[in-house]
Design an enzyme around this catalytic site. Sequence first.
Site, short mmCIF file in Angstrom:
data_model
loop_
_atom_site.label_atom_id
_atom_site.label_comp_id
_atom_site.label_asym_id
_atom_site.label_seq_id
_atom_site.Cartn_x
_atom_site.Cartn_y
_atom_site.Cartn_z
N THR A 17 0.80 -1.23 0.00
CA THR A 17 0.00 0.00 0.00
C THR A 17 0.83 1.28 0.00
OG1 THR A 17 -0.15 -0.10 2.40
CG2 THR A 17 -1.98 -1.07 1.18
N ILE A 96 14.27 -4.72 -3.27
CA ILE A 96 15.01 -3.69 -4.02
C ILE A 96 15.65 -2.68 -3.08
CG2 ILE A 96 13.59 -3.87 -6.09
CD1 ILE A 96 12.17 -1.26 -5.09
N ASP A 98 17.64 -0.16 -0.99
CA ASP A 98 19.03 0.29 -1.08
C ASP A 98 19.42 0.86 0.28
OD1 ASP A 98 21.45 1.39 -1.58
OD2 ASP A 98 20.77 2.81 -3.10
N GLU A 212 31.45 -6.18 -11.99
CA GLU A 212 32.32 -5.03 -11.73
C GLU A 212 33.44 -5.46 -10.79
OE1 GLU A 212 29.55 -2.23 -10.12
OE2 GLU A 212 29.51 -3.15 -8.16
N HIS A 251 39.00 -3.65 1.71
CA HIS A 251 40.15 -4.42 2.14
C HIS A 251 39.77 -5.89 2.23
CE1 HIS A 251 44.03 -3.15 3.59
NE2 HIS A 251 44.04 -4.14 4.46
#
Lengths: 293, 373
Positions: A17, A96, A98, A212, A251
């Site tokens: 909602t 999703i 983030d 990447e 690292h």
Amino acid sequence: MSIFINKESKVIVQGVTGKEGAFWTQHMKAMGTNVVFGVTPGKEGQNVDGIPVYHSVRRGIQDHQAEVSMLFVPPKFVKDAVFEALDAGITKICTIADGIPLHESLEIRKAALSCGAMVIGGNTSGLISIGEAMLGTIPYWIERVYKKGNIGVMTRSGSLTNEVTAEIVGGGFGVTTLIGVGGDPVPGTRFAELLPMYEADPETKGVVIIGELGGTMEEEVADAMEDKIFTKPLVAFMGGRNAPEGKRMGHAGAIVSGGRGTVKGKTAAIEKAGGKVAKRPSEVPTLLHEFFG
Amino acid sequence: MNVFEYQAKEAFRDNGIPTPRGVVIKSIEEVESAVNEISLPCVIKSQILRGGRGKLGLIKFVKTMEEAQKVAKELFASEYNVQILLIEEAVQMDKEVYLAVTVDPVTSKAMFIACAEGGVEIEILAKETPEKLITVQVDLAEGLGAYHINNLIFGLGLTGDIAKQFGAMARNLYKTFRACDANLAEINPVFITKDEKVIAGDGKLIIDDNSIPRQPKFPLMREYFDTQVEYEANVEGLPFLQFDGDICLMCAGAGLTTTVYDLVSDFGGTVATYAEFGGPNYTKAVRTMELVLQHPSKVILVITFGTIARADVMAQGLVDAIKIHKPSIPIVTCIRGTGEEEAFKILRDAGIEPLTNTEEAVQRAVDIAAGRV
């Protein structure tokens, strides 16, 4: 055919909602995704675009069967939402969000591994089986990017995925299922864990990975190819080949991997395993043509 | 986010890990009182985020006040942008050990890494003598148990009181790792002193970026950055890096921006700034341009391919930014994605040619920077 999700998959939406949840749930449904119910605590009895809303996943599951959950939930509530879905027997979850705290990402992935479930994300735009179903915020209507075909796509980024997939489609190919595993340091599901599904899918003739620098997910793909877990043609494109050292790279990745993590190392591993590596996005269709003639 | 050694050691002490006594100073005037408090001889340690400080001559042992004054002055004036010094008591050390807690993204557990030969960079240890590294994995939900600690201390061959002290240190390092939402909590070296005390000789702490909102103890500090503009951008959540080249990147998405960086280098160009205004920042073109223009460059290169970060919104933002900031350098655009037809129109109306191919746009920018266009 497709992997992870198809038009028959019964999907629920947690956080249905909210503004973002309601907007993208309508898009998911419009594309064909079989959304059976939504969840927002305190809002049972409402509906979003004809989708009934329940207080909790368990309450909805009493009335409907479902095996997939899409989460439109802010980062700090993702762990709880994932645990709730797992508790109710959901086996495929996509988030999703983030900004999921790292230690919670560890707990989320560990919990999913423990009960044989899969969590895709966070920090992704989601996943799509073209023409069948979509989870997340993928603009399936952009035809020069999201066109049906025979190539599986796995990616760690958002905008770069549009860039590379547009090249794949521009080169005359199309996509079966595109899965954004997300850009977080501990994604819920890793590239190599999806390869057996692409291997088993008769419609997927080859796979493109958009990776990447950093981490070891691309090296794990190479390992899966060496071990013959994945035997179809594979093309990789990876960003960060010329990235200046020390500016972004962490690292810990270098420690656990003993020198793994550079694009140079990843390229060598994938090529040794029989894959091809594109130096720029426009080379991806060229290399696919080398495989498929 | 990497924090300074003195901050890591504060976090260690808060969680019960012994460290040498130390005083933090930010100016040459504070040297005398700091050295008097710690007493001579002492160690002067530059607080910067890059590794290899010892080799760069940024950590010095001093025996007299004159020497301390001279060294502090040199360090503050060094080329490494040293703004903070840690004056620390000198320790009579017998042995150095490596100890860290980090994450294993595959097993999704916390992971101790230890080595009886510390003081050397862990990457070198991992490469040259991987068999000497001891790793112990801990399930966060299960928590740290006695068996984890036993595997560490007996694995390192420690005995008696030293083993007991080291075990306590490992427990407390795990506590620090959890309390600080760390990606890495590292003590390299752990000192084992001549009088058999176990203390943290150095400290490294990387806080998870996603956890920064719930770690108010670690605000972004100006001293983490080489330039004011990098600091300001990062405080506003705009990923921003500054380089010495010609081309200003204003792109969207970490993956795409990194790829554009690769292409610029491949095509013979150099990058002046790396700025991302995608994701939650897609409406911030005006502010992003203000920041990138603070650093001299020859051309601005805007490449996006957004979905939620709509192309038309980004194009309008760019046009607004040009109106406000009136950049004197040319702008190359390649803005695509949701609403791209509208975006192309907005750009054309503002007299900007909308390119649609990334490699063509990069080539154009490289040519402009080289004076070929």
